[in-house]
Motif scaffolding. Structure first.
Motif, PDB file in Angstrom:
ATOM      1  N   ASP A  85       0.833  -1.211   0.000  1.00 54.51           N
ATOM      2  CA  ASP A  85       0.000   0.000   0.000  1.00 54.51           C
ATOM      3  C   ASP A  85       0.865   1.258   0.000  1.00 54.51           C
ATOM      4  N   ILE A  86       1.892   1.248   0.806  1.00 55.03           N
ATOM      5  CA  ILE A  86       2.766   2.422   0.919  1.00 55.03           C
ATOM      6  C   ILE A  86       3.632   2.549  -0.331  1.00 55.03           C
ATOM      7  N   GLU A  87       4.125   1.438  -0.827  1.00 52.75           N
ATOM      8  CA  GLU A  87       4.906   1.440  -2.074  1.00 52.75           C
ATOM      9  C   GLU A  87       4.090   2.057  -3.208  1.00 52.75           C
ATOM     10  N   ARG A  88       2.840   1.636  -3.331  1.00 52.58           N
ATOM     11  CA  ARG A  88       1.962   2.168  -4.388  1.00 52.58           C
ATOM     12  C   ARG A  88       1.732   3.660  -4.189  1.00 52.58           C
ATOM     13  N   ALA A  89       1.611   4.101  -2.942  1.00 53.08           N
ATOM     14  CA  ALA A  89       1.417   5.529  -2.664  1.00 53.08           C
ATOM     15  C   ALA A  89       2.664   6.326  -3.061  1.00 53.08           C
ATOM     16  N   TYR A  90       3.839   5.790  -2.787  1.00 51.00           N
ATOM     17  CA  TYR A  90       5.071   6.451  -3.226  1.00 51.00           C
ATOM     18  C   TYR A  90       5.065   6.587  -4.746  1.00 51.00           C
ATOM     19  N   GLN A  91       4.701   5.527  -5.430  1.00 50.95           N
ATOM     20  CA  GLN A  91       4.677   5.552  -6.894  1.00 50.95           C
ATOM     21  C   GLN A  91       3.629   6.527  -7.420  1.00 50.95           C
ATOM     22  N   LEU A 107       7.886   2.796   7.953  1.00 51.48           N
ATOM     23  CA  LEU A 107       7.327   2.209   9.180  1.00 51.48           C
ATOM     24  C   LEU A 107       6.465   3.212   9.939  1.00 51.48           C
ATOM     25  N   ILE A 108       6.837   4.480   9.921  1.00 55.05           N
ATOM     26  CA  ILE A 108       6.005   5.509  10.561  1.00 55.05           C
ATOM     27  C   ILE A 108       4.655   5.578   9.855  1.00 55.05           C
ATOM     28  N   ILE A 109       4.671   5.567   8.531  1.00 53.40           N
ATOM     29  CA  ILE A 109       3.418   5.610   7.767  1.00 53.40           C
ATOM     30  C   ILE A 109       2.576   4.377   8.090  1.00 53.40           C
ATOM     31  N   GLU A 110       3.194   3.218   8.194  1.00 54.68           N
ATOM     32  CA  GLU A 110       2.444   2.002   8.550  1.00 54.68           C
ATOM     33  C   GLU A 110       1.787   2.151   9.917  1.00 54.68           C
ATOM     34  N   SER A 111       2.503   2.696  10.869  1.00 51.01           N
ATOM     35  CA  SER A 111       1.953   2.913  12.203  1.00 51.01           C
ATOM     36  C   SER A 111       0.726   3.833  12.127  1.00 51.01           C
ATOM     37  N   ILE A 112       0.836   4.875  11.337  1.00 55.59           N
ATOM     38  CA  ILE A 112      -0.281   5.817  11.156  1.00 55.59           C
ATOM     39  C   ILE A 112      -1.464   5.110  10.507  1.00 55.59           C
ATOM     40  N   LEU A 113      -1.203   4.335   9.468  1.00 55.71           N
ATOM     41  CA  LEU A 113      -2.283   3.626   8.775  1.00 55.71           C
ATOM     42  C   LEU A 113      -2.992   2.655   9.712  1.00 55.71           C
ATOM     43  N   GLN A 114      -2.240   1.961  10.534  1.00 55.30           N
ATOM     44  CA  GLN A 114      -2.861   1.037  11.481  1.00 55.30           C
ATOM     45  C   GLN A 114      -3.756   1.786  12.454  1.00 55.30           C
ATOM     46  N   MET A 158      11.865  15.244   2.316  1.00 57.11           N
ATOM     47  CA  MET A 158      10.509  15.485   1.801  1.00 57.11           C
ATOM     48  C   MET A 158       9.818  16.486   2.711  1.00 57.11           C
ATOM     49  N   ASP A 159       8.942  17.300   2.125  1.00 58.46           N
ATOM     50  CA  ASP A 159       8.213  18.215   3.003  1.00 58.46           C
ATOM     51  C   ASP A 159       6.947  17.529   3.518  1.00 58.46           C
ATOM     52  N   MET A 160       6.375  18.107   4.532  1.00 55.79           N
ATOM     53  CA  MET A 160       5.253  17.483   5.235  1.00 55.79           C
ATOM     54  C   MET A 160       4.031  17.312   4.332  1.00 55.79           C
ATOM     55  N   SER A 161       3.786  18.235   3.402  1.00 53.28           N
ATOM     56  CA  SER A 161       2.629  18.096   2.513  1.00 53.28           C
ATOM     57  C   SER A 161       2.773  16.862   1.620  1.00 53.28           C
ATOM     58  N   GLU A 162       3.998  16.561   1.179  1.00 52.48           N
ATOM     59  CA  GLU A 162       4.231  15.352   0.383  1.00 52.48           C
ATOM     60  C   GLU A 162       3.980  14.103   1.222  1.00 52.48           C
ATOM     61  N   MET A 163       4.437  14.131   2.459  1.00 55.23           N
ATOM     62  CA  MET A 163       4.235  12.979   3.352  1.00 55.23           C
ATOM     63  C   MET A 163       2.749  12.772   3.650  1.00 55.23           C
ATOM     64  N   LEU A 164       2.020  13.860   3.883  1.00 61.74           N
ATOM     65  CA  LEU A 164       0.581  13.750   4.142  1.00 61.74           C
ATOM     66  C   LEU A 164      -0.149  13.170   2.938  1.00 61.74           C
ATOM     67  N   GLN A 165       0.256  13.580   1.752  1.00 65.01           N
ATOM     68  CA  GLN A 165      -0.357  13.054   0.532  1.00 65.01           C
ATOM     69  C   GLN A 165      -0.106  11.553   0.415  1.00 65.01           C
ATOM     70  N   TYR A 173      -5.808   3.027  -0.336  1.00 64.27           N
ATOM     71  CA  TYR A 173      -5.526   1.638  -0.732  1.00 64.27           C
ATOM     72  C   TYR A 173      -5.875   0.672   0.399  1.00 64.27           C
ATOM     73  N   ARG A 174      -5.501   1.018   1.607  1.00 63.39           N
ATOM     74  CA  ARG A 174      -5.736   0.138   2.762  1.00 63.39           C
ATOM     75  C   ARG A 174      -7.234  -0.034   3.001  1.00 63.39           C
ATOM     76  N   ARG A 175      -7.978   1.042   2.914  1.00 62.39           N
ATOM     77  CA  ARG A 175      -9.427   0.953   3.156  1.00 62.39           C
ATOM     78  C   ARG A 175     -10.121   0.138   2.081  1.00 62.39           C
ATOM     79  N   ARG A 176      -9.659   0.254   0.841  1.00 64.52           N
ATOM     80  CA  ARG A 176     -10.241  -0.549  -0.240  1.00 64.52           C
ATOM     81  C   ARG A 176     -10.065  -2.031   0.042  1.00 64.52           C
TER      82      ARG A 176
END
Length: 182
Positions: A85-91, A107-114, A158-165, A173-176
């Motif tokens: 899911d995160i790989e696809r979001a990076y792409q 891993l931080i993004i995964e923690s947030i997604l969980q 990376m800036d925070m707006s890119e990370m939030l996106q 992706y995760r919710r789907r």
């Protein structure tokens, strides 16, 4: 001190000094190659692991806090379906963290997604807020919490707006996936 814990899905019994940081345990006692700890405990954020599914700085976690803990490093996480899911979001965004912080930011993004996909947290927020303001306040609270969590890694690649996106797209992706399973 003898510590029983699970690291990357393996139940381990470690004999270590009670104050030895998790980052050193992972590098020296477990042989993990993905942990980097350049700051020696000054919290740069490049040594993030998932400790009981929450992002944590492994350089500041003493061994005694690991008793019965479940630790997941990037090495094992990247073999999971959630990583995709995160790989696809990076792409999708065309943005990727630099090689120095890629593992920890992922891993931080995964923690947030969980946390965001946890129905318990959403119910708690909803029960504590007036009904008409629930959705708007949830988004605001989530954004602030996400920014705070992402700040665990201090790399400025990376800036925070890119990370939030990236978080938003990965969350979609995760919710789907969750909807398809139900």
């Amino acid at each position: 001190m003898k510590i029983e814990c699970t690291i990357d899905g393996k139940a381990l019994s470690l004999s270590v000094n009670s104050n030895k940081p998790l980052s050193l345990i992972l590098m020296e006692d477990v042989g993990n190659r993905t942990i980097t700890s350049h700051c020696k405990g000054n919290a740069c954020g490049n040594c993030i692991v998932l400790l009981n599914d929450e992002a944590a700085l492994s350089c500041v976690i003493p061994a005694f806090r690991l008793r019965d803990a479940n630790i997941k490093t990037f090495e094992s996480y990247q073999k999971t379906r959630q990583y995709r899911d995160i790989e696809r979001a990076y792409q999708a965004t065309g943005n990727t963290p630099c090689p120095n912080c890629y593992a920890s930011k992922t891993l931080i993004i995964e923690s947030i997604l969980q946390e965001l996909t946890s129905s318990t947290r959403l119910k708690t927020l909803g029960n504590n807020l007036p009904m008409k303001d629930t959705q708007e306040t949830e988004d605001t609270l989530d954004k602030k919490a996400i920014i705070q969590e992402l700040s665990l890694n201090t790399c400025q690649c990376m800036d925070m707006s890119e990370m939030l996106q990236i978080v938003e797209i990965a969350l979609t992706y995760r919710r789907r996936k969750r909807v398809r399973r139900n």
